[in-house]
Design a protein around this motif. Sequence first.
Motif, PDB file in Angstrom:
ATOM      1  N   PRO A 254       0.849  -1.203   0.000  1.00 50.21           N
ATOM      2  CA  PRO A 254       0.000   0.000   0.000  1.00 50.21           C
ATOM      3  C   PRO A 254       0.879   1.245   0.000  1.00 50.21           C
ATOM      4  CG  PRO A 254       0.173  -0.861   2.201  1.00 50.21           C
ATOM      5  CD  PRO A 254       0.966  -1.800   1.333  1.00 50.21           C
ATOM      6  N   PRO A 255       0.458   2.317  -0.629  1.00 51.98           N
ATOM      7  CA  PRO A 255       1.311   3.516  -0.664  1.00 51.98           C
ATOM      8  C   PRO A 255       1.352   4.196   0.696  1.00 51.98           C
ATOM      9  CG  PRO A 255      -0.809   3.946  -1.709  1.00 51.98           C
ATOM     10  CD  PRO A 255      -0.791   2.496  -1.364  1.00 51.98           C
TER      11      PRO A 255
ATOM     12  N   GLY B 246       5.274   9.923  -2.206  1.00 53.33           N
ATOM     13  CA  GLY B 246       4.820  10.830  -3.234  1.00 53.33           C
ATOM     14  C   GLY B 246       3.910  10.146  -4.230  1.00 53.33           C
ATOM     15  N   PRO B 247       3.631  10.812  -5.335  1.00 60.60           N
ATOM     16  CA  PRO B 247       2.709  10.280  -6.333  1.00 60.60           C
ATOM     17  C   PRO B 247       3.319   9.142  -7.141  1.00 60.60           C
ATOM     18  CG  PRO B 247       3.700  12.304  -7.106  1.00 60.60           C
ATOM     19  CD  PRO B 247       4.153  12.128  -5.687  1.00 60.60           C
ATOM     20  N   VAL B 248       2.455   8.359  -7.762  1.00 58.13           N
ATOM     21  CA  VAL B 248       2.872   7.326  -8.709  1.00 58.13           C
ATOM     22  C   VAL B 248       2.719   7.908 -10.109  1.00 58.13           C
ATOM     23  CG1 VAL B 248       2.394   5.033  -9.650  1.00 58.13           C
ATOM     24  CG2 VAL B 248       2.191   5.448  -7.180  1.00 58.13           C
ATOM     25  N   LEU B 249       3.796   7.963 -10.845  1.00 57.25           N
ATOM     26  CA  LEU B 249       3.802   8.522 -12.200  1.00 57.25           C
ATOM     27  C   LEU B 249       3.942   7.388 -13.201  1.00 57.25           C
ATOM     28  CD1 LEU B 249       6.246  11.497 -11.541  1.00 57.25           C
ATOM     29  CD2 LEU B 249       3.743  11.538 -11.489  1.00 57.25           C
ATOM     30  N   PHE B 250       2.979   7.277 -14.099  1.00 57.75           N
ATOM     31  CA  PHE B 250       2.997   6.226 -15.108  1.00 57.75           C
ATOM     32  C   PHE B 250       3.502   6.817 -16.413  1.00 57.75           C
ATOM     33  CE2 PHE B 250       0.422   3.704 -18.321  1.00 57.75           C
ATOM     34  CZ  PHE B 250       1.325   2.665 -18.352  1.00 57.75           C
TER      35      PHE B 250
ATOM     36  N   THR C 284       7.121   7.663  -7.238  1.00 64.73           N
ATOM     37  CA  THR C 284       7.342   6.356  -7.859  1.00 64.73           C
ATOM     38  C   THR C 284       7.157   6.503  -9.356  1.00 64.73           C
ATOM     39  OG1 THR C 284       6.602   5.112  -5.912  1.00 64.73           O
ATOM     40  CG2 THR C 284       6.530   3.974  -8.032  1.00 64.73           C
ATOM     41  N   LEU C 285       8.140   6.081 -10.113  1.00 67.40           N
ATOM     42  CA  LEU C 285       8.089   6.155 -11.574  1.00 67.40           C
ATOM     43  C   LEU C 285       7.849   4.758 -12.115  1.00 67.40           C
ATOM     44  CD1 LEU C 285       8.530   7.844 -14.192  1.00 67.40           C
ATOM     45  CD2 LEU C 285      10.951   7.188 -14.054  1.00 67.40           C
TER      46      LEU C 285
ATOM     47  N   LEU D 249      -4.466   3.113  -7.902  1.00 72.69           N
ATOM     48  CA  LEU D 249      -3.320   3.816  -7.306  1.00 72.69           C
ATOM     49  C   LEU D 249      -3.425   5.318  -7.454  1.00 72.69           C
ATOM     50  CD1 LEU D 249      -0.316   1.665  -8.581  1.00 72.69           C
ATOM     51  CD2 LEU D 249      -1.203   1.734  -6.257  1.00 72.69           C
ATOM     52  N   GLY D 250      -4.328   5.767  -8.327  1.00 73.05           N
ATOM     53  CA  GLY D 250      -4.365   7.181  -8.659  1.00 73.05           C
ATOM     54  C   GLY D 250      -3.144   7.600  -9.442  1.00 73.05           C
ATOM     55  N   ALA D 251      -2.626   6.686 -10.284  1.00 73.06           N
ATOM     56  CA  ALA D 251      -1.407   6.958 -11.049  1.00 73.06           C
ATOM     57  C   ALA D 251      -1.614   8.133 -11.998  1.00 73.06           C
ATOM     58  CB  ALA D 251      -0.994   5.708 -11.830  1.00 73.06           C
TER      59      ALA D 251
END
Length: 267
Positions: free
Chosen positions: A100-101, A106-110, A136-137, A161-163
């Motif tokens: 879990p985050p 920070g944010p998850v960037l896709f 997270t990239l 995840l709200g990526a």
Amino acid sequence: MDLEDQLPSDDDGDIAAAAAPSPGRSVCHAGCGRPSRVCLCPHLPPSPLPTSTTVVILHHPHALRRNPLSTLPLLARCLANLHLVPGRHLAPSSCPALLPPPSSSGPVLFLYPSPAASDLAAWCRATPRSARPRPTLLLLDGTWRQAKEMRAASGAFLASLGAVPVALPVDGAVEGDSMFESELVVKKEPRKGCVSTMEAAARALRVLEPEGGKGDEIEAALVGVVRAMVAFQMEHVRHLTVAPRVKMRKKELKREEAQRNAEAELM
């Protein structure tokens, strides 16, 4: 037409790789894993580079076995905060690095070129660093067809995840470079701006890592490895005499056939 619909269905027409091991060939098992004569160990960082960004790469099961030009093994030796996830889609069970985050993360960037993706550099400029600590990239590694399928199969998980969809600049109207036009292109790319997994990580980390030159240093180190890899490949290609492959000349052959048919009708 969307960029991701313009991308080719596969990349099996790649040039044969100088890095492909063959029986009896000496291999650098303790380092880069490549044939000894094209060893890249002198170009790798002395130790994996630490980053505040967590890099997660979903790589297709066939990506390493069938692609001797993959930059993924080298990238794994360059970055300390890197997680490789084999598979065709992302799921909670396959990617503990993302779930879990923690509330402090920070944010998850896709990172993937799609119409919904924001330019990564523009997103960073618009998002205060305090709002994106330890991001997270997330990247995909495989052929473009595989990546498109992996993205579609992972959609529900990415949404949970709200990526944030982001991308590097890609010009869908311009054909990509080959190693003959760029010293950083490992293989022919479909569109201008499409790059290898390693170069994509390098360009992204340059803007994601904290100020003070750290991002620039990481980018330079990773790009230097790609440049050395392409130089070895170019040296290999210079000594080959290869007839043009039919698949690579498909459009030219169709045009020639159409011209012959038109001339036959006029006779």
